[in-house]
Write an enzyme that holds these catalytic residues in place. Sequence first.
Site, PDB file in Angstrom:
ATOM      1  CG  ASP A  67    -135.789  38.247  -1.243  1.00  0.00           C
ATOM      2  OD1 ASP A  67    -136.647  37.582  -1.849  1.00  0.00           O
ATOM      3  OD2 ASP A  67    -136.071  39.251  -0.577  1.00  0.00           O
ATOM      4  CG  ASN A 136    -137.059  47.432   7.573  1.00  0.00           C
ATOM      5  OD1 ASN A 136    -137.342  47.210   6.391  1.00  0.00           O
ATOM      6  ND2 ASN A 136    -136.221  46.673   8.257  1.00  0.00           N
ATOM      7  CG  HIS A 138    -136.793  45.067   3.804  1.00  0.00           C
ATOM      8  ND1 HIS A 138    -136.811  44.351   4.979  1.00  0.00           N
ATOM      9  CD2 HIS A 138    -137.718  44.470   3.004  1.00  0.00           C
ATOM     10  CE1 HIS A 138    -137.691  43.370   4.875  1.00  0.00           C
ATOM     11  NE2 HIS A 138    -138.256  43.425   3.703  1.00  0.00           N
ATOM     12  CD  GLU A 143    -133.838  43.756   7.031  1.00  0.00           C
ATOM     13  OE1 GLU A 143    -134.593  44.666   6.642  1.00  0.00           O
ATOM     14  OE2 GLU A 143    -134.196  42.867   7.831  1.00  0.00           O
TER      15      GLU A 143
END
Length: 244
Positions: A67, A136, A138, A143
């Site tokens: 990413d 979270n 990810h 997400e």
Amino acid sequence: MRIIKAKDYDDMSRKAAAVISSQVTLKPDSVLGLATGSTVEGLYKELVKLFNQGTLDFSQVRSVNLDEYVGLPPDHDQSYNYFMKTNLFSKINIDEANTNLPNGLARDSDLECKRYDKIIDGFGQMDLQLLGLGNNGHIGFNEPSDTFMTNTHCVELTDETIESNARFFSDKSQVPKKALTMGIKGITQAKIVLLCVSGTHKAEALKNVLAGPVTPQIQGSILQMHPNLVVVADKDALSKLQTS
Ligand code: GLP
């Protein structure tokens, strides 16, 4: 799934480096999916050490990163391009022409995502995909969502992610709001997925990823379906899971 237990962050880094080192030794022209973040910094240091000792040769390795932030130039000290150069690429003998990252400055992000997917598809199947884990759950920058996005895409970062990555920037307002990330198909098509996790602050996320329901609200939970998932996690990260 195999869980390799580490004592602490340094032990996790050494153990994960040993997995990558075996991969590159067995197949010198391996295609490695690479990750950024504080979790993998120690592991990259270990790989640099092995390279300096003459144990590892990266001259034929090809790499594809997960990413990149939208809007950060490659020389910005918080861009993932910069991270990879300073933590790994400039310290080993990988040919930079064989390394790939999304271009966060691309004017047309859809076109950039298509270009990136072509690169991933061109490799056929990656040999190993390295992953860290977001607080979270990810992976890459996929997400929590109602769906699993298969291809490379542009994502709006959640407030939680912006908050947790703010520690690297002068203040929260400097954290980019968007990123380009490899999708779930790109990540999971790798022959081996190596997930590294350290610290009590990741324990809940790791429990959800490995032992909760498979749901796009916890994107990493899809890894439960992977035929060759290797988790290298330290005691603190494993503290909410029952492991023998
Ligand atoms: C970022 C990256 C992820 C990384 C995660 C965890 O958001 N996009 O690839 O795994 O954060 O980062 P850290 O290792 O710094 O906790």
